[in-house]
Design a protein around this motif. Structure first.
Motif, PDB file in Angstrom:
ATOM      1  N   LEU A 136       1.037  -1.175   0.072  1.00  0.00           N
ATOM      2  CA  LEU A 136      -0.059   0.249   0.016  1.00  0.00           C
ATOM      3  C   LEU A 136       0.456   1.107   0.132  1.00  0.00           C
ATOM      4  N   LEU A 137       0.405   2.011  -0.786  1.00  0.00           N
ATOM      5  CA  LEU A 137       1.228   2.618  -1.342  1.00  0.00           C
ATOM      6  C   LEU A 137       0.538   4.526  -0.799  1.00  0.00           C
ATOM      7  N   VAL A 138       0.927   5.637   0.347  1.00  0.00           N
ATOM      8  CA  VAL A 138       0.434   6.585   0.714  1.00  0.00           C
ATOM      9  C   VAL A 138       0.910   7.386   0.442  1.00  0.00           C
ATOM     10  N   SER A 139       0.257   8.596   0.147  1.00  0.00           N
ATOM     11  CA  SER A 139       1.112  10.042  -0.238  1.00  0.00           C
ATOM     12  C   SER A 139       0.115  11.010   0.551  1.00  0.00           C
ATOM     13  N   PRO A 140       0.294  11.492   1.137  1.00  0.00           N
ATOM     14  CA  PRO A 140      -0.713  12.764   2.589  1.00  0.00           C
ATOM     15  C   PRO A 140      -0.082  13.394   2.285  1.00  0.00           C
ATOM     16  N   LEU A 141      -0.626  14.649   1.527  1.00  0.00           N
ATOM     17  CA  LEU A 141      -0.558  16.357   1.306  1.00  0.00           C
ATOM     18  C   LEU A 141      -1.113  16.783   2.229  1.00  0.00           C
ATOM     19  N   ARG A 142      -1.014  16.831   3.786  1.00  0.00           N
ATOM     20  CA  ARG A 142      -1.827  17.312   4.076  1.00  0.00           C
ATOM     21  C   ARG A 142      -1.576  17.386   5.999  1.00  0.00           C
ATOM     22  N   ALA A 148      -6.603   3.824   7.500  1.00  0.00           N
ATOM     23  CA  ALA A 148      -7.143   2.138   6.328  1.00  0.00           C
ATOM     24  C   ALA A 148      -8.147   1.276   7.080  1.00  0.00           C
ATOM     25  N   THR A 149      -8.549   0.405   6.699  1.00  0.00           N
ATOM     26  CA  THR A 149      -9.584  -0.550   6.618  1.00  0.00           C
ATOM     27  C   THR A 149      -9.246  -1.614   5.181  1.00  0.00           C
ATOM     28  N   LEU A 157      -1.372   1.945  10.195  1.00  0.00           N
ATOM     29  CA  LEU A 157      -0.682   2.788   9.108  1.00  0.00           C
ATOM     30  C   LEU A 157       0.621   3.817   9.988  1.00  0.00           C
ATOM     31  N   PRO A 158       1.977   3.389   9.877  1.00  0.00           N
ATOM     32  CA  PRO A 158       2.631   4.673  10.864  1.00  0.00           C
ATOM     33  C   PRO A 158       2.224   6.139  10.581  1.00  0.00           C
ATOM     34  N   ARG A 165       5.962  10.077   1.522  1.00  0.00           N
ATOM     35  CA  ARG A 165       5.145   8.695   1.118  1.00  0.00           C
ATOM     36  C   ARG A 165       5.705   7.771   1.824  1.00  0.00           C
ATOM     37  N   ILE A 166       4.655   7.303   2.339  1.00  0.00           N
ATOM     38  CA  ILE A 166       4.725   5.863   2.989  1.00  0.00           C
ATOM     39  C   ILE A 166       4.305   4.223   2.352  1.00  0.00           C
ATOM     40  N   ALA A 167       5.272   3.453   2.881  1.00  0.00           N
ATOM     41  CA  ALA A 167       4.561   2.080   2.073  1.00  0.00           C
ATOM     42  C   ALA A 167       4.809   1.196   3.100  1.00  0.00           C
ATOM     43  N   VAL A 168       3.408   0.719   2.888  1.00  0.00           N
ATOM     44  CA  VAL A 168       3.058  -0.453   4.375  1.00  0.00           C
ATOM     45  C   VAL A 168       2.614  -2.082   3.423  1.00  0.00           C
ATOM     46  N   ARG A 169       3.056  -2.760   3.764  1.00  0.00           N
ATOM     47  CA  ARG A 169       2.783  -4.384   3.551  1.00  0.00           C
ATOM     48  C   ARG A 169       1.457  -4.690   3.248  1.00  0.00           C
ATOM     49  N   LEU A 170       0.728  -5.134   2.963  1.00  0.00           N
ATOM     50  CA  LEU A 170      -1.084  -5.676   2.842  1.00  0.00           C
ATOM     51  C   LEU A 170      -0.403  -7.154   4.189  1.00  0.00           C
TER      52      LEU A 170
END
Length: 369
Positions: A136-142, A148-149, A157-158, A165-170
């Motif tokens: 899972l790639l997440v790029s929060p801009l604020r 996440a569910t 999520l960290p 940008r963060i990456a999380v293994r499902l």
């Protein structure tokens, strides 16, 4: 004998890609326009042409990517469509196209493309995507808390800073889930909800060849991702098999005896699986032994006849003779009839044609006995 020369569209595509790689976008456009005109159905030429139009800032890139996305549904077309809409000043439409693409396709691994995602999603909380191997790639801009569910099950999520940008293994089994929602401060990220079962789907084919197997497998939503198949048999423990984009081939001595099954990462068997690569050779050997035994006498035949024929034995359709008819011989076909002329007036032509009809009414000769 020398290899045949490439056909003109293929040569135009190759030269256009070479020019694009060399930085000659104008020259690449001329060559790729030619390749596209020669074969409008060639998806590779259409995609390369659209990418050149995007690089040159041509407004025609929007329609080029839109047509390609509708015809082929490849992620490069969707990502290019979103980028061209952003360049055209349609930020809202660009966000809608990117969100639709990320729900069903894995994000690119190109950092320049991911930076473009950040620009498209700049007006919102950010974007999220899922790769074909469960990252899972997440790029929060604020600023805000991420949540996440996965089919309603909460994931940890960290914490991260805006623009990080963060990456999380499902967890295992993610391919069997239908929806994944990702939000920042209660606002859904661009791409949410993701469709894990679609992004993780495997397609492929396997067939027996010469006692071995050959085939291919890929992830339609993440074509760059290496596929790891599982080879299963009753004679040995499951074995992982890494498959590249050009397919795979295994010789007979690399396979366990008996029937085997090849499964994709999603757990489904490939088309053509299960199969028994050695069935044809064993069937031929059994038939040869049976034939030889019959010629040595009945007692020797009973001693040497095989206990059982293979359970799985391939038979090619063109090698099977047609069934022989049963019962009495079929009647001979009827004698050929004399030719017949059929007159059909059209466009209200019955009245002008009617005076000529009597001339057409002449007796036909009797049919031959």
């Amino acid at each position: 004998m020398s290899a045949p020369a490439p056909r003109p569209p293929a040569r135009g595509l190759r030269l256009g890609l070479d020019a694009l790689a060399a930085g000659d976008a104008a020259g690449a456009r001329r060559l790729l326009e030619y390749a596209h005109r020669c074969d409008p159905e060639d998806a590779a030429a259409a995609l390369a042409r659209a990418q050149v139009l995007l690089r040159l800032g041509d407004p025609g890139a929007v329609d080029a990517f839109a047509a390609l996305a509708a015809a082929e549904d490849v992620r490069e077309a969707w990502f290019g469509w979103a980028a061209s809409l952003l360049d055209a000043g349609a930020a809202g439409a660009a966000q809608a196209r990117l969100a639709e693409a990320l729900r069903r396709h894995a994000p690119s691994r190109d950092e320049a493309v991911l930076a473009c995602f950040d620009r498209i999603a700049a007006a919102g909380p950010g974007w999220c995507g899922l790769t074909g191997d469960g990252m899972l790639l997440v790029s929060p801009l604020r600023a805000g808390s991420l949540a996440a569910t996965l089919d309603g099950m909460a994931l940890q999520l960290p914490r991260c800073e805006p623009g990080q940008r963060i990456a999380v293994r499902l967890p295992e089994g993610w391919r069997a889930t239908s929806a994944m929602e990702v939000a920042l401060g209660g606002a859904a990220l661009l791409g949410s909800p993701l469709a894990p079962s679609v992004i993780g789907r495997t397609v492929g084919f396997v067939a027996a060849r010469g006692g071995g197997i050959e085939g291919w497998a890929r992830l339609p939503a993440d074509a760059d991702q290496e596929v790891i198949l599982t080879l299963e048999s009753a004679e040995a423990a499951p074995v992982p098999l890494r498959v590249g984009p050009v397919g795979f081939r295994l010789a007979a001595d690399a396979l366990p005896a008996g029937a085997i099954t090849l499964r994709g990462p999603d757990g489904r068997p490939l088309l053509g699986s299960p199969l028994d690569p050695g069935a044809e050779a064993r069937a031929a050997a059994a038939a040869a032994r049976a034939t030889a035994a019959r010629h040595r006498g009945r007692r020797a035949a009973e001693a040497e006849m095989p206990d059982a024929m293979p359970d799985i034995m391939p038979a090619w359709a063109d090698a099977v003779p047609p069934p022989r008819p049963h019962g009495p011989a079929a009647a001979p076909p009827p004698a050929a009839r004399p030719p017949v002329d059929v007159v059909i007036p059209v466009h209200d032509g019955a009245r002008p044609c009617s005076p000529a009809w009597p001339a057409c009414w002449r007796p036909c000769p009797p049919a031959a006995a």
